[in-house]
Design a protein around this motif. Structure first.
Motif, PDB file in Angstrom:
ATOM      1  N   ASP A  73       0.974  -0.904  -0.298  1.00 52.84           N
ATOM      2  CA  ASP A  73      -0.001   0.274  -0.093  1.00 52.84           C
ATOM      3  C   ASP A  73       0.947   1.161   0.486  1.00 52.84           C
ATOM      4  N   GLY A  74       1.880   0.779  -0.748  1.00 48.95           N
ATOM      5  CA  GLY A  74       3.154   2.693  -0.734  1.00 48.95           C
ATOM      6  C   GLY A  74       3.938   2.747   0.243  1.00 48.95           C
ATOM      7  N   ALA A  75       3.521   1.892   1.205  1.00 44.44           N
ATOM      8  CA  ALA A  75       4.443   1.907   1.899  1.00 44.44           C
ATOM      9  C   ALA A  75       5.540   0.435   2.264  1.00 44.44           C
ATOM     10  N   PRO A  76       6.874   1.197   3.495  1.00 42.85           N
ATOM     11  CA  PRO A  76       7.594  -0.288   3.755  1.00 42.85           C
ATOM     12  C   PRO A  76       7.286  -0.938   4.236  1.00 42.85           C
ATOM     13  N   ALA A  77       7.854  -2.518   3.888  1.00 45.45           N
ATOM     14  CA  ALA A  77       7.351  -3.757   4.433  1.00 45.45           C
ATOM     15  C   ALA A  77       8.248  -4.338   4.461  1.00 45.45           C
ATOM     16  N   TYR A  78       7.507  -5.750   4.564  1.00 46.91           N
ATOM     17  CA  TYR A  78       8.498  -7.204   4.396  1.00 46.91           C
ATOM     18  C   TYR A  78       7.843  -8.241   4.317  1.00 46.91           C
ATOM     19  N   LYS A  79       8.824  -9.103   2.908  1.00 47.56           N
ATOM     20  CA  LYS A  79       7.660  -9.743   2.513  1.00 47.56           C
ATOM     21  C   LYS A  79       8.832 -11.791   3.333  1.00 47.56           C
ATOM     22  N   VAL A  80       8.189 -12.391   3.458  1.00 48.08           N
ATOM     23  CA  VAL A  80       8.800 -14.282   3.507  1.00 48.08           C
ATOM     24  C   VAL A  80       7.421 -14.653   3.017  1.00 48.08           C
ATOM     25  N   PRO A  81       7.968 -16.254   2.513  1.00 50.64           N
ATOM     26  CA  PRO A  81       7.633 -17.053   2.589  1.00 50.64           C
ATOM     27  C   PRO A  81       6.138 -17.947   3.387  1.00 50.64           C
ATOM     28  N   LEU A  82       5.327 -17.840   2.404  1.00 50.35           N
ATOM     29  CA  LEU A  82       4.514 -19.105   3.365  1.00 50.35           C
ATOM     30  C   LEU A  82       5.151 -20.159   4.838  1.00 50.35           C
ATOM     31  N   PRO A  83       4.495 -19.753   5.560  1.00 49.98           N
ATOM     32  CA  PRO A  83       5.047 -21.345   6.644  1.00 49.98           C
ATOM     33  C   PRO A  83       4.719 -22.746   5.903  1.00 49.98           C
ATOM     34  N   ASP A  84       5.363 -23.509   5.801  1.00 50.44           N
ATOM     35  CA  ASP A  84       4.939 -25.074   5.782  1.00 50.44           C
ATOM     36  C   ASP A  84       4.636 -25.389   6.677  1.00 50.44           C
ATOM     37  N   ARG A  85       4.476 -24.931   7.950  1.00 49.57           N
ATOM     38  CA  ARG A  85       4.295 -26.007   9.342  1.00 49.57           C
ATOM     39  C   ARG A  85       3.248 -24.720  10.460  1.00 49.57           C
ATOM     40  N   LEU A  86       2.789 -24.859  10.970  1.00 50.29           N
ATOM     41  CA  LEU A  86       2.869 -24.063  12.212  1.00 50.29           C
ATOM     42  C   LEU A  86       1.758 -24.958  12.908  1.00 50.29           C
ATOM     43  N   LEU A  87       2.205 -24.328  14.400  1.00 50.74           N
ATOM     44  CA  LEU A  87       1.778 -24.802  16.129  1.00 50.74           C
ATOM     45  C   LEU A  87       0.931 -24.326  15.604  1.00 50.74           C
ATOM     46  N   ARG A  88      -0.156 -25.229  16.661  1.00 48.07           N
ATOM     47  CA  ARG A  88      -1.651 -24.000  17.695  1.00 48.07           C
ATOM     48  C   ARG A  88      -1.521 -25.569  18.408  1.00 48.07           C
ATOM     49  N   LEU A  89      -1.821 -24.382  19.571  1.00 46.91           N
ATOM     50  CA  LEU A  89      -1.841 -24.437  21.057  1.00 46.91           C
ATOM     51  C   LEU A  89      -3.816 -25.161  21.484  1.00 46.91           C
ATOM     52  N   GLN A  90      -4.658 -25.402  21.218  1.00 49.10           N
ATOM     53  CA  GLN A  90      -5.777 -25.371  20.929  1.00 49.10           C
ATOM     54  C   GLN A  90      -6.383 -25.483  22.384  1.00 49.10           C
TER      55      GLN A  90
END
Length: 257
Positions: free
Chosen positions: A111-128
């Motif tokens: 949106d016209g402002a500085p930002a950072y990007k990374v690839p989508l994570p291939d795993r995600l830990l979720r403590l339900q």
């Protein structure tokens, strides 16, 4: 911006009786959690390589197969995040702890402002979310779970494990450094927990999961999540009474009574 102690903890799932409940690898499931993260504008703590330094940021958007992050006001931290080989992102969504790894930040714009990007994570830990309300063990007194372990040719050895939290469904304990094997589905019988001003409860415990927990000072410990096995109603009532008392005392202190 501030960071709570709860947000500062890094959880690494080591063993679980139901691995899929915690660690997501399906892309659609991961995307669903990340979209919730964006919708709620949850603050993310990203630990830099080594685990001691961290930055506070937010996920701004998902763009194809990349995540877009907001830069921090601290340029030194931004440079460190760019140079990092891997960062561990920790956050919460509706009191459910979420953790995922990402590589170092790559500069971009959003949106016209500085930002950072990374690839989508291939795993995600979720403590339900848990079925039972869990009380974090109060700092005013320590809770100890005495765990008898059979010994060859003699009386059982009794090990003392510090209780981290307790509920009507089970406890989380710090795993003793030696002498007791904590793996999922392991059961310990005749365990005892002394509840101050309430009494001693005895129950059987079954290990459900094992985590390595690292705080922001780099100190780590092994945490075992255990469930009560066939807990009698009268024992559950004692535990419930203890939880209510601690919460009542805590609320009174906060109100200055």
């Amino acid at each position: 911006m501030t960071q709570t102690d709860n947000a500062a903890l890094k959880f690494e799932l080591l063993q679980s009786d139901d691995f899929g409940r915690y660690l997501l690898r399906d892309r659609n499931e991961i995307l669903q959690v990340l979209r919730q993260l964006i919708a709620k504008r949850s603050m993310v703590t990203a630990y830099l390589s080594g685990g001691r330094d961290f930055i506070l940021t937010t996920v701004l958007a998902i763009d194809d197969d990349t995540l877009i992050f907001d830069p921090t006001p601290d340029e030194l931290r931004n440079r460190q995040a760019e140079a990092a080989e891997e960062m561990i992102c920790i956050t919460q969504i509706d009191n459910v702890k979420v953790q995922f790894p990402i590589p170092g930040f790559v500069p971009t714009s959003f949106d016209g402002a500085p930002a950072y990007k990374v690839p989508l994570p291939d795993r995600l830990l979720r403590l339900q979310r848990r079925e039972y309300y869990r009380l974090i063990a109060p700092v005013s007194h320590s809770l100890i779970c005495q765990i008898p372990v059979p010994a060859e040719g003699g009386a059982p050895n009794t090990y003392e494990a510090r209780v981290l939290d307790i509920s009507g469904g089970g406890v989380a304990v710090v795993v003793p450094p030696e002498g007791v094997e904590f793996t999922p589905e392991t059961e310990f019988t005749h365990c005892q927990i002394q509840l101050p001003e309430i009494g001693t409860v005895q129950a059987s415990l079954r290990v459900r999961n094992l985590f390595r927990v690292t705080n922001r000072n780099g100190i780590s410990m092994l945490r075992a999540g255990c469930e009560f096995v066939d807990l009698p109603e009268r024992v559950a009532s004692v535990i419930h009474r203890y939880i209510l008392k601690v919460e009542r005392d805590r609320n009174s202190r906060e109100r200055g009574l």
